[in-house]
Write an enzyme that holds these catalytic residues in place. Structure first.
Site, PDB file in Angstrom:
ATOM      1  N   GLU A   1     -14.323  -5.835 -25.218  1.00 50.89           N
ATOM      2  CA  GLU A   1     -15.475  -5.442 -24.384  1.00 50.89           C
ATOM      3  C   GLU A   1     -15.437  -3.942 -24.096  1.00 50.89           C
ATOM      4  O   GLU A   1     -16.463  -3.274 -24.086  1.00 50.89           O
ATOM      5  CB  GLU A   1     -15.448  -6.233 -23.065  1.00 50.89           C
ATOM      6  CG  GLU A   1     -15.859  -7.673 -23.238  1.00 50.89           C
ATOM      7  CD  GLU A   1     -15.549  -8.541 -22.013  1.00 50.89           C
ATOM      8  OE1 GLU A   1     -15.829  -9.745 -22.064  1.00 50.89           O
ATOM      9  OE2 GLU A   1     -14.988  -8.016 -21.005  1.00 50.89           O
TER      10      GLU A   1
ATOM     11  N   GLY B   1     -17.264  -7.551 -37.232  1.00 45.32           N
ATOM     12  CA  GLY B   1     -18.348  -6.579 -37.059  1.00 45.32           C
ATOM     13  C   GLY B   1     -18.934  -6.510 -35.663  1.00 45.32           C
ATOM     14  O   GLY B   1     -20.076  -6.058 -35.491  1.00 45.32           O
TER      15      GLY B   1
ATOM     16  N   ASN C   1     -11.846   6.412 -35.639  1.00 41.38           N
ATOM     17  CA  ASN C   1     -11.333   5.042 -35.747  1.00 41.38           C
ATOM     18  C   ASN C   1     -11.177   4.442 -34.357  1.00 41.38           C
ATOM     19  O   ASN C   1     -10.732   5.118 -33.436  1.00 41.38           O
ATOM     20  CB  ASN C   1      -9.961   5.067 -36.443  1.00 41.38           C
ATOM     21  CG  ASN C   1      -9.348   3.688 -36.549  1.00 41.38           C
ATOM     22  OD1 ASN C   1     -10.007   2.726 -36.967  1.00 41.38           O
ATOM     23  ND2 ASN C   1      -8.087   3.558 -36.166  1.00 41.38           N
TER      24      ASN C   1
ATOM     25  N   ASP D   1      -3.127   6.102 -37.416  1.00 41.36           N
ATOM     26  CA  ASP D   1      -3.297   5.855 -35.971  1.00 41.36           C
ATOM     27  C   ASP D   1      -2.718   6.988 -35.117  1.00 41.36           C
ATOM     28  O   ASP D   1      -2.252   6.740 -33.992  1.00 41.36           O
ATOM     29  CB  ASP D   1      -2.637   4.511 -35.560  1.00 41.36           C
ATOM     30  CG  ASP D   1      -3.367   3.311 -36.156  1.00 41.36           C
ATOM     31  OD1 ASP D   1      -4.552   3.441 -36.509  1.00 41.36           O
ATOM     32  OD2 ASP D   1      -2.739   2.248 -36.275  1.00 41.36           O
TER      33      ASP D   1
ATOM     34  N   HIS E   1      -9.125   1.718 -32.240  1.00 40.14           N
ATOM     35  CA  HIS E   1      -7.871   0.962 -32.354  1.00 40.14           C
ATOM     36  C   HIS E   1      -7.628   0.189 -31.047  1.00 40.14           C
ATOM     37  O   HIS E   1      -7.773   0.755 -29.959  1.00 40.14           O
ATOM     38  CB  HIS E   1      -6.704   1.926 -32.626  1.00 40.14           C
ATOM     39  CG  HIS E   1      -5.425   1.187 -32.835  1.00 40.14           C
ATOM     40  ND1 HIS E   1      -5.111   0.591 -34.036  1.00 40.14           N
ATOM     41  CD2 HIS E   1      -4.415   0.889 -31.980  1.00 40.14           C
ATOM     42  CE1 HIS E   1      -3.958  -0.031 -33.920  1.00 40.14           C
ATOM     43  NE2 HIS E   1      -3.511   0.140 -32.687  1.00 40.14           N
TER      44      HIS E   1
ATOM     45  N   ARG F   1      -4.996   3.027 -55.732  1.00 42.85           N
ATOM     46  CA  ARG F   1      -5.679   3.312 -54.471  1.00 42.85           C
ATOM     47  C   ARG F   1      -6.667   4.474 -54.586  1.00 42.85           C
ATOM     48  O   ARG F   1      -7.753   4.453 -54.013  1.00 42.85           O
ATOM     49  CB  ARG F   1      -4.649   3.598 -53.378  1.00 42.85           C
ATOM     50  CG  ARG F   1      -5.306   4.089 -52.094  1.00 42.85           C
ATOM     51  CD  ARG F   1      -4.531   3.749 -50.881  1.00 42.85           C
ATOM     52  NE  ARG F   1      -3.648   4.838 -50.516  1.00 42.85           N
ATOM     53  CZ  ARG F   1      -3.010   4.896 -49.345  1.00 42.85           C
ATOM     54  NH1 ARG F   1      -3.128   3.944 -48.460  1.00 42.85           N
ATOM     55  NH2 ARG F   1      -2.220   5.909 -49.074  1.00 42.85           N
TER      56      ARG F   1
ATOM     57  N   LEU G   1      -6.777   4.821 -44.937  1.00 36.56           N
ATOM     58  CA  LEU G   1      -7.303   5.848 -45.848  1.00 36.56           C
ATOM     59  C   LEU G   1      -6.233   6.923 -46.033  1.00 36.56           C
ATOM     60  O   LEU G   1      -5.622   7.378 -45.063  1.00 36.56           O
ATOM     61  CB  LEU G   1      -8.589   6.447 -45.280  1.00 36.56           C
ATOM     62  CG  LEU G   1      -9.756   5.449 -45.179  1.00 36.56           C
ATOM     63  CD1 LEU G   1     -10.922   6.051 -44.388  1.00 36.56           C
ATOM     64  CD2 LEU G   1     -10.225   4.985 -46.553  1.00 36.56           C
TER      65      LEU G   1
HETATM   66  C1  GAR Z   1     -11.259  -4.430 -33.270  1.00 36.86           C
HETATM   67  O1  GAR Z   1     -10.485  -4.975 -32.251  1.00 36.86           O
HETATM   68  C2  GAR Z   1     -10.716  -3.072 -33.707  1.00 36.86           C
HETATM   69  O2  GAR Z   1     -10.196  -2.335 -32.645  1.00 36.86           O
HETATM   70  C3  GAR Z   1      -9.630  -3.498 -34.649  1.00 36.86           C
HETATM   71  O3  GAR Z   1     -10.197  -4.545 -35.398  1.00 36.86           O
HETATM   72  C4  GAR Z   1     -11.126  -5.240 -34.567  1.00 36.86           C
HETATM   73  C5  GAR Z   1     -12.438  -5.348 -35.313  1.00 36.86           C
HETATM   74  O4  GAR Z   1     -13.326  -6.154 -34.602  1.00 36.86           O
HETATM   75  N1  GAR Z   1      -9.229  -2.408 -35.495  1.00 36.86           N
HETATM   76  C6  GAR Z   1      -7.977  -2.212 -35.881  1.00 36.86           C
HETATM   77  O5  GAR Z   1      -7.058  -2.958 -35.579  1.00 36.86           O
HETATM   78  C7  GAR Z   1      -7.763  -0.990 -36.739  1.00 36.86           C
HETATM   79  N2  GAR Z   1      -6.384  -0.754 -36.942  1.00 36.86           N
HETATM   80  P1  GAR Z   1     -14.870  -6.152 -35.003  1.00 36.86           P
HETATM   81  O6  GAR Z   1     -14.923  -6.380 -36.520  1.00 36.86           O
HETATM   82  O7  GAR Z   1     -15.448  -7.313 -34.249  1.00 36.86           O
HETATM   83  O8  GAR Z   1     -15.470  -4.832 -34.610  1.00 36.86           O
END
Ligand code: GAR
Length: 206
Positions: free
Chosen positions: A174, A14, A109, A147, A111, A67, A95
């Site tokens: 970051e 999070g 989203n 994606d 990524h 699902r 989703l």
């Molecule tokens: C982040 O690096 C985000 O980009 C990635 O999960 C992490 C969540 O970190 N998302 C994916 O890989 C989606 N395919 P967080 O819970 O600390 O925000």
């Protein structure tokens, strides 16, 4: 004008959620956050939201063998809270087309790669192993293809000789925190147009 209602979906740590909440508190993102939803009970982000007094929901996909039933439960929440925009901030459940079509409003989203390179899981490490000299992150609209939706923004980081999986992931993270809030503000303000795959942002309207 009433504030847009933005629901944030998470699955874990999070940190992106925390950064969005901080920026909203500082008045840098103007929206209402009716709830944070997690599909995992152990998501630390749930605690972060609760500490900020934001309503949280846990809908564990494992409780739904079908699902569509999982997604219908999530959609019911979005309807109940009249959600305008969904942010997937580390939400690790794909989703389906059913969800995207039924919600029929913006879903964005974050990524951790420069899409279309390294979609899917473990993207930071795959970029490192591949030997790229620059890595980064992408915020895109969610479409029926995983994606692969139109790109709202990207941030780049250099890859150094002594980088590890951890160091590259942290440097990307970051940039994620900066990019996600910028992209969300664009979507909230509605100052963009999508033509084909390209998202054109009109910064005059900021
Ligand atoms: C982040 O690096 C985000 O980009 C990635 O999960 C992490 C969540 O970190 N998302 C994916 O890989 C989606 N395919 P967080 O819970 O600390 O925000």
């Amino acid at each position: 004008m009433s504030l847009k209602k933005v629901a944030i979906f998470i699955s874990g740590r999070g940190s992106n959620l925390e950064s969005l909440l901080k920026k909203r508190d500082m008045g840098r993102i103007k929206c209402e956050i009716p709830f944070v939803l997690s599909n995992r009970e152990d998501a630390r982000g749930l605690q972060i939201a609760e500490e900020k007094g934001i309503k949280t929901y846990l809908i564990n996909h494992r409780d739904y063998p079908v699902r569509k039933d999982f997604e219908s439960a999530v959609l019911q929440l979005t309807e109940k809270h009249e959600v305008d925009i969904i942010v997937l901030a580390g939400f690790m459940k794909v989703l389906s087309a059913y969800f995207v079509r039924t919600f029929n409003k913006p879903i964005i989203n974050i990524h951790p790669s420069l899409l279309p390179s390294f979609p899917g899981l473990n993207s930071q490490n795959r970029a490192l192993e591949y030997g790229v000299k620059f890595a980064g992150c992408t915020v895109h609209f969610v479409t029926e293809d995983v994606d692969a939706g139109p790109i709202i923004g990207q941030e780049i980081i250099p890859v150094f000789n002594d980088d590890s999986e951890e160091s590259i992931a942290l440097r990307i993270l970051e940039r994620e925190h900066i990019l996600l809030s910028e992209a969300l503000s664009i979507v909230i303000n509605g100052n963009y147009e999508i033509i084909g795959r390209r998202v054109f942002v009109n910064h005059d309207k900021d």
